[in-house]
Write an enzyme that holds these catalytic residues in place. Structure first.
Site, short mmCIF file in Angstrom:
data_model
loop_
_atom_site.label_atom_id
_atom_site.label_comp_id
_atom_site.label_asym_id
_atom_site.label_seq_id
_atom_site.Cartn_x
_atom_site.Cartn_y
_atom_site.Cartn_z
N TYR A 74 4.41 7.34 4.41
CA TYR A 74 3.67 6.35 3.59
C TYR A 74 2.37 5.97 4.31
O TYR A 74 1.29 6.01 3.72
CB TYR A 74 4.54 5.11 3.36
CG TYR A 74 3.84 4.02 2.55
CD1 TYR A 74 3.81 4.08 1.15
CD2 TYR A 74 3.21 2.95 3.18
CE1 TYR A 74 3.15 3.09 0.41
CE2 TYR A 74 2.55 1.97 2.45
CZ TYR A 74 2.53 2.04 1.06
OH TYR A 74 1.87 1.06 0.34
N SER B 101 -3.45 0.49 2.05
CA SER B 101 -2.39 -0.40 2.56
C SER B 101 -2.68 -0.76 4.00
O SER B 101 -3.31 0.03 4.73
CB SER B 101 -1.03 0.31 2.49
OG SER B 101 -0.06 -0.42 3.20
P1 NDP Z 1 4.83 -1.89 -8.02
O1 NDP Z 1 6.06 -1.08 -7.81
O2 NDP Z 1 4.97 -3.26 -8.58
O3 NDP Z 1 3.78 -1.10 -8.91
C1 NDP Z 1 3.59 0.29 -8.78
C2 NDP Z 1 2.89 0.78 -10.02
O4 NDP Z 1 2.67 2.20 -9.90
C3 NDP Z 1 3.71 0.56 -11.28
O5 NDP Z 1 2.86 0.20 -12.34
C4 NDP Z 1 4.33 1.91 -11.53
O6 NDP Z 1 4.54 2.07 -12.92
C5 NDP Z 1 3.21 2.84 -11.04
N1 NDP Z 1 3.71 4.16 -10.71
C6 NDP Z 1 4.59 4.49 -9.73
N2 NDP Z 1 4.85 5.81 -9.76
C7 NDP Z 1 4.12 6.31 -10.79
C8 NDP Z 1 3.98 7.61 -11.35
N3 NDP Z 1 4.65 8.67 -10.87
N4 NDP Z 1 3.15 7.77 -12.41
C9 NDP Z 1 2.49 6.71 -12.92
N5 NDP Z 1 2.58 5.46 -12.44
C10 NDP Z 1 3.40 5.27 -11.40
O7 NDP Z 1 4.12 -1.92 -6.59
P2 NDP Z 1 2.76 -2.57 -6.05
O8 NDP Z 1 2.08 -3.32 -7.10
O9 NDP Z 1 3.11 -3.23 -4.79
O10 NDP Z 1 1.94 -1.25 -5.68
C11 NDP Z 1 0.62 -0.99 -6.11
C12 NDP Z 1 -0.14 -0.32 -4.99
O11 NDP Z 1 -0.28 -1.23 -3.91
C13 NDP Z 1 0.52 0.94 -4.42
O12 NDP Z 1 -0.46 1.93 -4.22
C14 NDP Z 1 1.05 0.45 -3.08
O13 NDP Z 1 1.16 1.49 -2.14
C15 NDP Z 1 0.01 -0.57 -2.70
N6 NDP Z 1 0.42 -1.54 -1.71
C16 NDP Z 1 1.45 -2.41 -1.95
C17 NDP Z 1 1.83 -3.33 -0.99
C18 NDP Z 1 2.97 -4.28 -1.19
O14 NDP Z 1 3.42 -4.90 -0.19
N7 NDP Z 1 3.46 -4.48 -2.40
C19 NDP Z 1 1.12 -3.42 0.31
C20 NDP Z 1 0.06 -2.46 0.45
C21 NDP Z 1 -0.27 -1.58 -0.53
P3 NDP Z 1 5.75 2.85 -13.63
O15 NDP Z 1 6.97 2.71 -12.78
O16 NDP Z 1 5.84 2.17 -14.97
O17 NDP Z 1 5.26 4.27 -13.75
#
Ligand code: NDP
Length: 240
Positions: free
Chosen positions: A151, A138
């Site tokens: 975070y 990130s």
């Molecule tokens: P979303 O919330 O849209 O997606 C997060 C994903 O992670 C979902 O598929 C969720 O699936 C999965 N997830 C969360 N917790 C668990 C768990 N305990 N076990 C298995 N799967 C899990 O967020 P983003 O797409 O934004 O996030 C994706 C990545 O990008 C993350 O690592 C985030 O830190 C990073 N990021 C995001 C930014 C942003 O601004 N959006 C900026 C910088 C980095 P489910 O709930 O079905 O388990």
């Protein structure tokens, strides 16, 4: 690298960036194993994708999940070439109110689970002398601002861990790198929006998850001699 028919595991593929990466790689002919907890989303996505895709509904922080993903890839396709550690969550809050249990869960998901999966798959990739790991970091890894210290700290740790793994694997044929997205329009802040909390990301220009997916594709499609070690992709209007 020619990506057609390669096998990739993508974590956190039920929404946002992970879903976009799945769509992009599938369109490029990559065979997929996708995972997250929400089975209905995984099932719907896997039915929609143009190429082969199997899914594993699982919590990524459970110690057995990375091995289960490896087993599913091997039983479905007989090989694995790419791991994208994307699953993550966002917990923020002030000193007086931040939820300490939620912070511990974020540590398990955003760091511990990535380390376990990275090591497990890197061992196999090292043996086969080929493979690629992309860890989703990130912009927060490079900033320190109040309320997001844990975070950001975890993403910073992920950057350092990934660099060290890349150095350890130098010359092995295994490529390892991070992508650090800027603010991206996904569901990651929905729990805060639902509580009526101010989401700083909503006040800044946001990337589309497809932008990150295109960048991940760029990283993976490099010739085998080239390793995109770190990629920082922010909105052209973001103030960083
Ligand atoms: P979303 O919330 O849209 O997606 C997060 C994903 O992670 C979902 O598929 C969720 O699936 C999965 N997830 C969360 N917790 C668990 C768990 N305990 N076990 C298995 N799967 C899990 O967020 P983003 O797409 O934004 O996030 C994706 C990545 O990008 C993350 O690592 C985030 O830190 C990073 N990021 C995001 C930014 C942003 O601004 N959006 C900026 C910088 C980095 P489910 O709930 O079905 O388990």
């Amino acid at each position: 690298m020619e990506l057609r028919d390669k096998v990739a595991i993508i974590t956190g593929a039920s929404s946002g960036i992970g879903e976009a990466i799945a769509r992009k790689l599938s369109a490029e002919g990559v065979r997929l194993v996708i995972t997250a907890r929400r089975e209905d989303r995984l099932k719907a996505l896997s039915a929609e994708l143009p190429g082969p895709c199997v899914y594993l509904p699982a919590a990524i922080e459970l110690p057995q999940t990375p091995q289960a993903l490896l087993d599913l890839a091997l039983s479905s396709y007989g090989r694995v070439d790419i791991l994208v550690n994307n699953a993550g969550m966002f917990v923020a809050g002030s000193l007086d109110t931040i939820d300490l249990d939620a912070l511990a869960q974020m540590t398990r998901v955003n760091f511990d689970a990535v380390v376990r999966a990275s090591y497990l798959f890197a061992r196999g990739f090292k043996q086969q002398k080929a493979g690629a790991i992309v860890n989703v970091s990130s912009i927060g890894a490079y900033l320190s601002s109040s309320s997001v210290g844990v975070y950001s700290g975890l993403k910073h740790a992920l950057e350092i861990f990934t660099s060290a793994l890349r150095v350890e694997l130098k010359g092995s044929g295994v490529r390892v790198g991070t992508i650090a997205p800027g603010t991206t329009d996904t569901e990651i802040f929905d729990h805060m929006r639902a509580r009526g909390e101010t989401v700083r990301a909503d006040q800044t220009p946001q990337l589309d998850p497809a932008d990150i997916a295109a960048a991940v594709h760029f990283m993976l499609a490099q010739p085998e001699r080239a390793n995109v070690a770190r990629l920082l992709l922010v909105s052209s209007a973001e103030s960083v």
